[in-house]
Write an enzyme that holds these catalytic residues in place. Structure first.
Site, PDB file in Angstrom:
ATOM      1  N   ARG A  71       0.644  -1.052  -0.083  1.00 48.51           N
ATOM      2  CA  ARG A  71       0.031   0.074   0.008  1.00 48.51           C
ATOM      3  C   ARG A  71       0.835   1.233  -0.076  1.00 48.51           C
ATOM      4  O   ARG A  71       1.878   1.259   0.388  1.00 48.51           O
ATOM      5  CB  ARG A  71      -1.052  -0.039   1.249  1.00 48.51           C
ATOM      6  CG  ARG A  71      -2.023  -1.001   1.195  1.00 48.51           C
ATOM      7  CD  ARG A  71      -2.997  -1.030   2.318  1.00 48.51           C
ATOM      8  NE  ARG A  71      -2.434  -0.680   3.432  1.00 48.51           N
ATOM      9  CZ  ARG A  71      -2.714  -0.339   4.772  1.00 48.51           C
ATOM     10  NH1 ARG A  71      -3.850  -0.039   4.635  1.00 48.51           N
ATOM     11  NH2 ARG A  71      -2.093  -0.528   5.850  1.00 48.51           N
ATOM     12  N   SER A 134       7.759  -4.916   7.007  1.00 51.24           N
ATOM     13  CA  SER A 134       7.410  -5.881   8.024  1.00 51.24           C
ATOM     14  C   SER A 134       8.022  -7.118   8.075  1.00 51.24           C
ATOM     15  O   SER A 134       7.520  -8.228   7.702  1.00 51.24           O
ATOM     16  CB  SER A 134       5.768  -6.062   8.266  1.00 51.24           C
ATOM     17  OG  SER A 134       5.443  -4.806   8.293  1.00 51.24           O
ATOM     18  N   ASP A 188       5.806  -3.258  11.220  1.00 53.95           N
ATOM     19  CA  ASP A 188       4.323  -3.147  11.323  1.00 53.95           C
ATOM     20  C   ASP A 188       4.100  -3.018  12.658  1.00 53.95           C
ATOM     21  O   ASP A 188       2.856  -2.161  13.010  1.00 53.95           O
ATOM     22  CB  ASP A 188       3.683  -4.011  10.355  1.00 53.95           C
ATOM     23  CG  ASP A 188       3.774  -5.546  10.591  1.00 53.95           C
ATOM     24  OD1 ASP A 188       4.744  -5.718  11.403  1.00 53.95           O
ATOM     25  OD2 ASP A 188       3.168  -6.228  10.040  1.00 53.95           O
TER      26      ASP A 188
HETATM   27  C1  BGC Z   1       7.907 -10.750  10.421  1.00 55.04           C
HETATM   28  C2  BGC Z   1       7.573  -9.292  11.307  1.00 55.04           C
HETATM   29  C3  BGC Z   1       6.255  -8.961  11.030  1.00 55.04           C
HETATM   30  C4  BGC Z   1       5.223 -10.079  11.467  1.00 55.04           C
HETATM   31  C5  BGC Z   1       3.946  -9.217  11.282  1.00 55.04           C
HETATM   32  C6  BGC Z   1       6.703 -11.566  10.495  1.00 55.04           C
HETATM   33  O1  BGC Z   1       6.890 -12.836   9.697  1.00 55.04           O
HETATM   34  O2  BGC Z   1       9.026 -11.362  10.666  1.00 55.04           O
HETATM   35  O3  BGC Z   1       8.695  -8.640  11.143  1.00 55.04           O
HETATM   36  O4  BGC Z   1       6.276  -7.616  12.296  1.00 55.04           O
HETATM   37  O5  BGC Z   1       5.390 -10.759  10.493  1.00 55.04           O
HETATM   38  O6  BGC Z   1       3.493  -8.892   9.888  1.00 55.04           O
END
Ligand code: BGC
Length: 439
Positions: A71, A134, A188
């Protein structure tokens, strides 16, 4: 016989309070190790910013990359603890070729999408951008960090071990995007925490319960015993990468198999017990086991369970808590017939047991992380939560809340779980603003 097999499996998935206590203790030990820079399954990556205070103001761009939906947003932060607004937004679906090709192609397509967004909305001035990325990134400062590994089926080559903002900036230059400055790079969970902190300063934790799972928490800087550069603040948000936690977990043979079949074997062990990406996989393996024992579907594996990823989270929702009408309609679609009441009961029981275990394990991690949190109020603490599992799975929030109370007792009543929609986008803008304010 059938009943015994089913009961046995459901019992294995039932997490007792003493098992939750063991997990809580082990999480705390791993958090300490992570904060000290010792080997730990919880990375505890510094986010180089404190929780927002509500005064942040201005227009910021936000990029949100964390799953196959990507996004771009323009966010207005009005200040004075007033609610941020998404002024413009565009969603794009990344193709398997983009997430699994070269890093150059991935960052190039993101730059293309951003350029299109800027052109479509005639954004010609200079803009600061917050980038929610994320994945496990070891931040070197507020606007740079190195990708440690991919999760959630991303595998673009040439990115692990490299600086993410550097790669994105190069792509922006290649694609001729000149009026954007990446001010902040964030996870995130950190974005979700910030999006809530902008309106509620009691928020000291951000949790994602969606495709993936993770927690960010505000801690006292004096508890961080690994290098944090020139960071001056008294508190800092930490992206725990809690999904990597792998101690004291009562793993079943199904968990071991989900791990074996995953693209990141041996990693993200607790994420594979909690998050929405893996729960339907667990259900499928349990169903296969029940079929093998002649306890379900007359010993014949239905096509929907023959292959991985055909049975999905949204199907679990329906079998767990849908009306008879909805279950029947879905059964027609997936099985080509209406399920017998006994089959329906077993399938819904399995879905519920898998979801409930997820909520109880997540509760243990949340309570443990709160033990270490630097709060702004002694009487109330807000936990910002985003993600499809929390938002959409019937009863998930209730199970999570009840499990938190089971473990934390009276203290559990002070913990408020707050759905924080779009946290990662709004939060990215807030972090960009925080970064600018702190120079
Ligand atoms: C990632 C994290 C992320 C989480 C939620 C995980 O697989 O390693 O960095 O915050 O997913 O999206």
């Amino acid at each position: 016989m059938k009943g015994t097999v089913v009961k046995g499996i459901v019992r294995k998935l039932d997490l007792s309070v003493s098992q939750m206590r063991r997990i809580r203790k082990a999480v705390e030990a791993e958090m300490d190790a992570g904060l000290e820079g010792r080997k730990s399954s919880i990375a505890m990556f510094p986010a180089y910013c404190d929780a927002a205070g509500g005064h942040e103001q201005g227009f910021y761009l936000a990029l949100d990359l964390g799953g196959t939906n990507f996004r771009v947003m323009m966010v207005k932060l009005p200040g004075n603890k007033r609610k941020p607004q998404v002024v413009a937004e565009a969603k794009y679906k990344l193709t398997p070729a983009q997430i699994g090709g070269t890093g150059e192609a991935l960052f190039g397509s993101i730059a293309n999408y951003l350029r299109k967004f800027m052109n479509d909305h005639c954004y010609t001035k200079e803009y600061g951008l917050g980038y929610t990325f994320s994945f496990p990134v070891n931040l070197l400062g507020i606007n740079e960090g190195v990708l440690m590994k991919w999760t959630k089926d991303f595998s673009a080559s040439g990115v692990v071990g490299r600086k993410v903002v550097d790669l994105q900036n190069k792509a922006l230059r290649r694609k001729g995007v000149k009026n954007v400055r990446i001010l902040a790079l964030a996870n995130d969970t950190v974005g979700t925490l910030q999006a809530q902190a902008v309106v509620d300063p009691n928020c000291v934790m951000g949790v994602i319960l969606g495709t993936g799972f993770n927690i960010a928490v505000r801690v006292a800087t004096s508890h961080i015993h690994k290098p944090i550069g020139a960071y001056q603040g008294a508190s800092m948000i930490i992206n725990m990468e809690a999904g990597g936690f792998d101690r004291a977990l009562p793993l079943t043979s199904y968990d071991l198999q989900v791990d074996r079949e995953s693209g990141n074997r041996g990693h993200q062990r607790v994420e594979k017990m909690i998050s929405g990406k893996y729960l339907p996989q667990l259900v499928r393996l349990i169903v296969l086991d029940l079929v093998k024992h002649g306890a379900l579907f007359d010993g014949v594996v239905p096509t929907v369970f023959a292959q991985r990823d055909v049975f999905k989270g949204l199907h679990m929702d329906v079998f767990d808590a849908g009306s008879v009408k909805a279950v029947n309609a879905l059964s027609e679609e997936l099985f080509g017939r209406v399920l017998a009441p006994a089959e329906r009961r077993i399938l819904s029981g399995v879905c519920r047991a898998v979801a409930r275990r997820s909520a109880r394990v997540a509760a243990a991690l949340i309570v443990a992380s709160l033990d270490k949190a630097e709060r702004r109020s002694a009487t109330r603490v807000t936990v910002a939560v985003d993600g499809s599992l929390f938002e959409k799975y019937p009863g998930y929030k209730r199970m999570l809340q009840a499990s938190i109370r089971d473990l934390a007792g009276v203290e559990g009543k002070r913990i408020h779980l707050k759905l924080t929609k779009d946290g990662s986008g709004i939060g990215a803008a807030a972090i960009a603003a925080v970064s600018l304010a702190s120079g």
